[in-house]
Write a protein that holds these residues in place. Structure first.
Motif, PDB file in Angstrom:
ATOM      1  N   LYS A 164     -12.167   3.242  -5.388  1.00  0.00           N
ATOM      2  CA  LYS A 164     -11.546   2.642  -4.198  1.00  0.00           C
ATOM      3  C   LYS A 164     -12.587   2.467  -3.089  1.00  0.00           C
ATOM      4  O   LYS A 164     -12.617   1.443  -2.410  1.00  0.00           O
ATOM      5  CB  LYS A 164     -10.407   3.529  -3.697  1.00  0.00           C
ATOM      6  CG  LYS A 164      -9.662   2.927  -2.512  1.00  0.00           C
ATOM      7  CD  LYS A 164      -8.609   3.856  -1.991  1.00  0.00           C
ATOM      8  CE  LYS A 164      -9.285   4.960  -1.265  1.00  0.00           C
ATOM      9  NZ  LYS A 164      -8.877   5.333   0.024  1.00  0.00           N
ATOM     10  N   GLN A 188      -6.015  -0.566  -2.373  1.00  0.00           N
ATOM     11  CA  GLN A 188      -5.288   0.630  -1.941  1.00  0.00           C
ATOM     12  C   GLN A 188      -4.005   0.820  -2.755  1.00  0.00           C
ATOM     13  O   GLN A 188      -3.663   1.936  -3.124  1.00  0.00           O
ATOM     14  CB  GLN A 188      -4.970   0.543  -0.445  1.00  0.00           C
ATOM     15  CG  GLN A 188      -4.231   1.749   0.122  1.00  0.00           C
ATOM     16  CD  GLN A 188      -5.073   3.017   0.113  1.00  0.00           C
ATOM     17  OE1 GLN A 188      -6.284   2.971   0.230  1.00  0.00           O
ATOM     18  NE2 GLN A 188      -4.408   4.156  -0.014  1.00  0.00           N
ATOM     19  N   GLU A 189      -3.302  -0.294  -3.049  1.00  0.00           N
ATOM     20  CA  GLU A 189      -2.065  -0.205  -3.820  1.00  0.00           C
ATOM     21  C   GLU A 189      -2.334   0.283  -5.250  1.00  0.00           C
ATOM     22  O   GLU A 189      -1.601   1.110  -5.791  1.00  0.00           O
ATOM     23  CB  GLU A 189      -1.336  -1.562  -3.863  1.00  0.00           C
ATOM     24  CG  GLU A 189      -0.844  -2.060  -2.528  1.00  0.00           C
ATOM     25  CD  GLU A 189      -1.951  -2.778  -1.748  1.00  0.00           C
ATOM     26  OE1 GLU A 189      -2.871  -3.362  -2.366  1.00  0.00           O
ATOM     27  OE2 GLU A 189      -1.897  -2.733  -0.514  1.00  0.00           O
ATOM     28  N   GLU A 190      -3.410  -0.244  -5.858  1.00  0.00           N
ATOM     29  CA  GLU A 190      -3.782   0.207  -7.205  1.00  0.00           C
ATOM     30  C   GLU A 190      -4.167   1.690  -7.192  1.00  0.00           C
ATOM     31  O   GLU A 190      -3.819   2.433  -8.116  1.00  0.00           O
ATOM     32  CB  GLU A 190      -4.939  -0.629  -7.746  1.00  0.00           C
ATOM     33  CG  GLU A 190      -4.581  -2.072  -8.027  1.00  0.00           C
ATOM     34  CD  GLU A 190      -5.794  -2.909  -8.369  1.00  0.00           C
ATOM     35  OE1 GLU A 190      -5.636  -3.822  -9.205  1.00  0.00           O
ATOM     36  OE2 GLU A 190      -6.879  -2.652  -7.809  1.00  0.00           O
ATOM     37  N   GLU A 224      -3.041   4.010  -5.109  1.00  0.00           N
ATOM     38  CA  GLU A 224      -1.832   4.824  -4.937  1.00  0.00           C
ATOM     39  C   GLU A 224      -1.039   4.923  -6.240  1.00  0.00           C
ATOM     40  O   GLU A 224      -0.520   5.984  -6.579  1.00  0.00           O
ATOM     41  CB  GLU A 224      -0.947   4.247  -3.816  1.00  0.00           C
ATOM     42  CG  GLU A 224      -1.552   4.370  -2.428  1.00  0.00           C
ATOM     43  CD  GLU A 224      -1.794   5.811  -2.001  1.00  0.00           C
ATOM     44  OE1 GLU A 224      -1.041   6.709  -2.411  1.00  0.00           O
ATOM     45  OE2 GLU A 224      -2.774   6.033  -1.265  1.00  0.00           O
ATOM     46  N   ARG A 225      -0.943   3.792  -6.983  1.00  0.00           N
ATOM     47  CA  ARG A 225      -0.219   3.821  -8.262  1.00  0.00           C
ATOM     48  C   ARG A 225      -0.927   4.736  -9.259  1.00  0.00           C
ATOM     49  O   ARG A 225      -0.282   5.527  -9.947  1.00  0.00           O
ATOM     50  CB  ARG A 225      -0.095   2.415  -8.831  1.00  0.00           C
ATOM     51  CG  ARG A 225       1.021   1.594  -8.214  1.00  0.00           C
ATOM     52  CD  ARG A 225       1.224   0.349  -9.037  1.00  0.00           C
ATOM     53  NE  ARG A 225      -0.035  -0.407  -9.103  1.00  0.00           N
ATOM     54  CZ  ARG A 225      -0.219  -1.639  -8.657  1.00  0.00           C
ATOM     55  NH1 ARG A 225       0.802  -2.287  -8.132  1.00  0.00           N
ATOM     56  NH2 ARG A 225      -1.367  -2.235  -8.743  1.00  0.00           N
ATOM     57  N   ALA A 226      -2.248   4.605  -9.367  1.00  0.00           N
ATOM     58  CA  ALA A 226      -3.005   5.420 -10.321  1.00  0.00           C
ATOM     59  C   ALA A 226      -2.957   6.887  -9.908  1.00  0.00           C
ATOM     60  O   ALA A 226      -2.847   7.768 -10.782  1.00  0.00           O
ATOM     61  CB  ALA A 226      -4.442   4.933 -10.391  1.00  0.00           C
ATOM     62  N   LYS A 227      -3.006   7.166  -8.622  1.00  0.00           N
ATOM     63  CA  LYS A 227      -2.932   8.543  -8.131  1.00  0.00           C
ATOM     64  C   LYS A 227      -1.585   9.157  -8.468  1.00  0.00           C
ATOM     65  O   LYS A 227      -1.504  10.308  -8.925  1.00  0.00           O
ATOM     66  CB  LYS A 227      -3.185   8.565  -6.628  1.00  0.00           C
ATOM     67  CG  LYS A 227      -3.141   9.936  -6.007  1.00  0.00           C
ATOM     68  CD  LYS A 227      -3.508   9.840  -4.536  1.00  0.00           C
ATOM     69  CE  LYS A 227      -2.561  10.659  -3.717  1.00  0.00           C
ATOM     70  NZ  LYS A 227      -2.805  10.601  -2.296  1.00  0.00           N
ATOM     71  N   ALA A 228      -0.527   8.413  -8.260  1.00  0.00           N
ATOM     72  CA  ALA A 228       0.833   8.915  -8.587  1.00  0.00           C
ATOM     73  C   ALA A 228       0.952   9.170 -10.080  1.00  0.00           C
ATOM     74  O   ALA A 228       1.584  10.141 -10.496  1.00  0.00           O
ATOM     75  CB  ALA A 228       1.869   7.916  -8.129  1.00  0.00           C
ATOM     76  N   LYS A 229       0.336   8.314 -10.890  1.00  0.00           N
ATOM     77  CA  LYS A 229       0.382   8.492 -12.340  1.00  0.00           C
ATOM     78  C   LYS A 229      -0.374   9.765 -12.762  1.00  0.00           C
ATOM     79  O   LYS A 229       0.094  10.499 -13.637  1.00  0.00           O
ATOM     80  CB  LYS A 229      -0.235   7.262 -12.994  1.00  0.00           C
ATOM     81  CG  LYS A 229      -0.071   7.165 -14.469  1.00  0.00           C
ATOM     82  CD  LYS A 229      -0.721   5.889 -14.945  1.00  0.00           C
ATOM     83  CE  LYS A 229      -0.162   5.425 -16.251  1.00  0.00           C
ATOM     84  NZ  LYS A 229      -0.842   4.240 -16.762  1.00  0.00           N
TER      85      LYS A 229
END
Length: 129
Positions: free
Chosen positions: A110, A117-119, A121-126
């Protein structure tokens, strides 16, 4: 205060301290007897009877004969407790070790601008799920 001079008070405190230390040493030896897995049941019973029947001689003979192993068993128990605590902390924090590395790599991507930023956040949540 004239009935009990300061020097007598000092001696009383010294004897009380030595008495408490003696019981601490006696209990330490007794717990070490039970903690030692290299001793069989009869050997443990023999040492315990020796320490309880002739406490001064028993404790001193035990410390001379098995004192070095006593320290090694203490160190081993401390290491096992420390490892168990570290494993518990990792489990409670939800980090198996790999997820921290994955998050740092993700953050580096990042920062370099390779992902949005959206990618991120999605990868972090995963990763954290």
């Amino acid at each position: 205060m004239d009935d009990y001079p300061l020097l007598n008070l000092f001696w009383t405190m010294l004897w009380l301290f030595l008495w408490v230390m003696w019981f601490f040493l006696l209990f330490k030896v007794a717990t070490d007897i039970f903690r030692d897995h290299s001793l069989g049941g009869w050997a443990k019973a023999g040492w315990l009877v020796f320490v309880l029947v002739l406490p001064y001689l028993g404790v001193f003979v035990y410390l001379i004969a098995r004192g070095q192993g006593m320290g090694q068993r203490d160190a081993k128990q401390f290491k096992e407790q420390e490892d168990a605590f570290q494993q518990y902390v990792r489990k409670a924090a939800g980090t198996g070790g790999g997820s921290v590395e994955e998050l740092s790599k993700l953050s580096a991507l990042k920062d370099k601008g390779d992902i949005t930023q959206e990618e991120f956040e999605r990868a972090k949540a995963k990763i954290l799920a």
